[in-house]
Design an enzyme around this catalytic site. Structure first.
Site, mmCIF file in Angstrom:
data_model
loop_
_atom_site.group_PDB
_atom_site.id
_atom_site.type_symbol
_atom_site.label_atom_id
_atom_site.label_comp_id
_atom_site.label_asym_id
_atom_site.label_seq_id
_atom_site.Cartn_x
_atom_site.Cartn_y
_atom_site.Cartn_z
ATOM 1 N N GLU A 7 0.800 -1.137 0.019
ATOM 2 C CA GLU A 7 -0.038 -0.120 0.122
ATOM 3 C C GLU A 7 0.708 1.080 -0.094
ATOM 4 O O GLU A 7 1.498 1.459 0.846
ATOM 5 C CB GLU A 7 -1.026 -0.214 1.254
ATOM 6 C CG GLU A 7 -2.027 0.953 1.132
ATOM 7 C CD GLU A 7 -1.716 2.208 1.614
ATOM 8 O OE1 GLU A 7 -1.734 3.178 0.856
ATOM 9 O OE2 GLU A 7 -1.766 2.204 2.858
ATOM 10 N N CYS A 56 -1.960 8.838 2.504
ATOM 11 C CA CYS A 56 -1.589 8.233 1.218
ATOM 12 C C CYS A 56 -2.933 8.756 0.430
ATOM 13 O O CYS A 56 -2.884 8.867 -0.800
ATOM 14 C CB CYS A 56 -1.286 7.122 1.383
ATOM 15 S SG CYS A 56 -2.337 6.039 2.423
HETATM 16 P P1 NAD Z 1 10.494 6.583 3.273
HETATM 17 O O1 NAD Z 1 10.254 6.186 1.747
HETATM 18 O O2 NAD Z 1 11.958 6.653 3.543
HETATM 19 O O3 NAD Z 1 9.775 5.528 4.249
HETATM 20 C C1 NAD Z 1 8.715 5.291 4.515
HETATM 21 C C2 NAD Z 1 8.446 4.173 5.290
HETATM 22 O O4 NAD Z 1 9.355 2.757 4.874
HETATM 23 C C3 NAD Z 1 9.015 4.411 6.524
HETATM 24 O O5 NAD Z 1 8.032 3.944 7.766
HETATM 25 C C4 NAD Z 1 10.306 3.713 6.658
HETATM 26 O O6 NAD Z 1 10.711 3.414 8.007
HETATM 27 C C5 NAD Z 1 10.008 2.424 6.078
HETATM 28 N N1 NAD Z 1 11.318 2.127 5.285
HETATM 29 C C6 NAD Z 1 12.234 2.827 4.497
HETATM 30 N N2 NAD Z 1 13.300 2.268 4.027
HETATM 31 C C7 NAD Z 1 12.981 0.776 4.324
HETATM 32 C C8 NAD Z 1 13.468 -0.400 4.035
HETATM 33 N N3 NAD Z 1 14.408 -0.557 3.355
HETATM 34 N N4 NAD Z 1 12.851 -1.477 4.860
HETATM 35 C C9 NAD Z 1 11.699 -1.473 5.460
HETATM 36 N N5 NAD Z 1 11.239 -0.363 5.680
HETATM 37 C C10 NAD Z 1 11.633 0.926 5.204
HETATM 38 O O7 NAD Z 1 9.884 7.730 3.203
HETATM 39 P P2 NAD Z 1 9.155 8.831 4.592
HETATM 40 O O8 NAD Z 1 10.169 10.114 4.682
HETATM 41 O O9 NAD Z 1 9.360 7.882 5.859
HETATM 42 O O10 NAD Z 1 7.690 9.058 4.287
HETATM 43 C C11 NAD Z 1 7.803 9.863 3.026
HETATM 44 C C12 NAD Z 1 7.197 9.041 1.965
HETATM 45 O O11 NAD Z 1 6.627 7.863 2.378
HETATM 46 C C13 NAD Z 1 6.146 9.975 1.284
HETATM 47 O O12 NAD Z 1 6.706 10.658 0.167
HETATM 48 C C14 NAD Z 1 4.926 9.083 1.141
HETATM 49 O O13 NAD Z 1 4.853 8.541 -0.232
HETATM 50 C C15 NAD Z 1 5.446 7.803 1.752
HETATM 51 N N6 NAD Z 1 4.558 7.300 2.533
HETATM 52 C C16 NAD Z 1 3.574 6.516 2.448
HETATM 53 C C17 NAD Z 1 2.581 6.047 3.483
HETATM 54 C C18 NAD Z 1 1.202 5.400 3.139
HETATM 55 O O14 NAD Z 1 0.477 5.476 3.973
HETATM 56 N N7 NAD Z 1 1.157 4.933 1.756
HETATM 57 C C19 NAD Z 1 2.915 6.359 4.625
HETATM 58 C C20 NAD Z 1 3.953 6.965 5.085
HETATM 59 C C21 NAD Z 1 4.911 7.372 4.035
#
Ligand code: NAD
Length: 478
Positions: free
Chosen positions: A252, A286
């Protein structure tokens, strides 16, 4: 340390483990910038123990009667409701959203446990008539195996609950890695499952460096299913890792939700609901509405009302009772929003309101409305994930759909119209997993939640939500 925040633990093999000698990372209240706790990072030994424990517990839990699983999950739902005032405060302290939103989120988390407790009892198989009289053909649905779940910081109650409730109801054991930024809310919900009698090892909670943990867990032969909510790039990475072990993954991911406002719509309603939806959770949702496509003849009227509704929103610390929009949840989001707005302005966008950081402690940014944003601005392609609304005019349904479906995202879309034909056509042709017509409230436990295109695959919630945690076995007997 601020009062009212819980101590933080790992949860492995039924034990809550405090940091001890382990590495930790700070948890920051985004409204004040203050460190309110330190989350322990799992060591390689902790992860090994979690994996062994999940394998052991899966053998017990898969054979536990669905009625007994349901009893425990419903018990957890009741405890979440009882403890809601405390959990809501934790959520607002670590995530920043207004207390009223935290209240709604925790109530919704409880609903997921109640819903899937019942769905677990209905994971029916079937008997298929045979071509030979002496053969019996049985199709069984069985729990797929231990699950690795990864959840983000924007909904630390609902997102883990949606995954845990379905997986546990199906008979799977789970290792979850919630976001390190917002650990206490998820731990408080896990505590409810523990206190409701979930057997040791059926659920483990680990924190650490996300990439190292996902590499370890997804690579472990014990894990049979992966589920992730977060950004598209990380989803892509985890899907590749899961593919190595031929493990199914549910994703998601992000969105860039279009809202189509037709000239015949109730414009007052569309602006009032639209501004509230866009800036809910400080825009870090999201399925948030991000691009408001408004039919030419009502564009000016919509713009004026939308800007007025945006300016009326009360921004502040989520703990204050009158706050409607809290801070951004972390420093990197604040920087990203500043960069997106600066880039849009540099490309010629008009800032109708907002467009600046709010001075003082915490990660506050004014709710921002942009118009005349050119196509080469980054915000027209990247998910804003913060308090930015984009307004743009359109001529007819085809124009609006072309813009709405332009991006690789396909999570949510919204339509405001009084015309049944327009509503049907738009609903049919919008490329989105979830579509709201004349309203935005779509997320409830009994309905599917998920996207298409690069927004991911595998609906959570509803009767669909338990499917990913089950596998099909066919037994033919003479
Ligand atoms: P990010 O891409 O760094 O991380 C998103 C999430 O993934 C975080 O919870 C992080 O802990 C986890 N994550 C990161 N790298 C990972 C890995 N290698 N393995 C497992 N988990 C990992 O981005 P961010 O700065 O935390 O969030 C911003 C972006 O993330 C936004 O632009 C948005 O697109 C997306 N986001 C989407 C949702 C959603 O509900 N779909 C929620 C939060 C963030």
């Amino acid at each position: 340390m601020s009062t009212g925040y819980d101590p933080l633990y790992l949860y492995i093999d039924g034990e809550f483990l405090s940091a001890g000698q382990r590495d930790t990372s700070p948890v920051i209240n985004p409204a004040t910038g203050a460190v309110i706790g330190r989350v322990p990072h799992a060591t390689p030994q902790d992860l090994e123990r979690a994996v062994q424990s999940t394998e052991r517990a899966f053998k017990v839990w898969r054979n536990t009667a669905p009625y007994e699983r349901a009893r425990i999950l419903k018990g957890a739902a009741e405890l979440i409701r009882e403890r809601s005032p405390h959990i809501e405060r934790l959520l607002t302290l670590e995530q920043g959203k207004a207390l009223s939103e935290s209240h709604y989120e925790v109530a919704s988390a409880a609903d997921y446990f109640e819903w899937f407790a019942e769905e677990g009892k209905r994971s029916y198989g079937r008997v298929v008539p045979s071509r030979r009289a002496e053969v019996q053909q049985l199709v069984k649905r069985q729990p797929i195996g231990p699950v690795a779940a990864f959840t983000p910081w924007n909904f630390p109650a609902i997102t883990p609950s949606r995954k845990l409730s379905a997986a546990l109801a199906a008979g799977c054991s789970v290792i979850i890695k919630p976001a390190e930024e917002c650990p206490a809310t998820t731990l408080a919900i896990v505590r409810c499952l523990h206190d409701a009698g979930l057997p040791a090892g059926v659920l483990q909670v680990v924190f650490g460096v996300p990439d190292a943990i996902s590499a370890c867990l997804i690579g472990s032969p014990a894990i049979r299913k992966v589920t992730f909510t977060g950004s598209v790039p990380v989803g892509r990475l985890l899907a590749a890792r899961a593919a190595e072990g031929v493990k199914p993954i549910s994703l998601e991911l992000g969105g860039h939700g279009p809202v189509l406002v037709f000239a015949d719509a109730d414009i007052d309603q569309a602006t009032r609901l639209g501004a509230a939806n866009r800036f809910r959770g400080t825009g870090q949702i999201c399925i948030s509405s991000t691009r408001f496509l408004v039919q030419h003849s009502v564009y000016q009227q919509f713009t004026e009302k939308f800007v007025a509704a945006t300016e009326a929103l009360k921004v502040g610390d989520g703990m204050m009772p009158d706050t409607q929009v809290g801070p951004l949840s972390n420093a990197r989001r604040l920087e990203k929003i500043e960069a997106l707005v600066a880039d849009a302005v540099q490309h010629g966008a008009t800032v109708l309101t907002g467009g600046k950081r709010i001075d003082g402690p915490g990660y506050f940014y004014t709710p921002t409305v942009l118009a005349d944003v050119p196509m080469d601005a980054r915000v027209m392609h990247e998910e804003p994930f913060g308090p930015i609304a984009i307004l743009m005019p359109f001529h007819n349904l085809d124009d609006a759909l072309a813009e709405a479906n332009r991006l690789p995202y396909g999570l949510s879309a919204y339509v405001f119209t009084k015309d049944a034909r327009t509503a049907i056509d738009a609903g049919e042709r919008l490329e989105a997993g979830m579509i709201g017509i004349n309203h935005f409230s779509m997320v409830v436990s009994e309905l599917p939640f998920g996207g298409m295109k690069e927004s991911g695959y595998g609906s959570e919630g509803g009767t669909e939500g338990i499917e990913h945690y089950l596998t099909t076995k066919f037994i033919s007997q003479v």
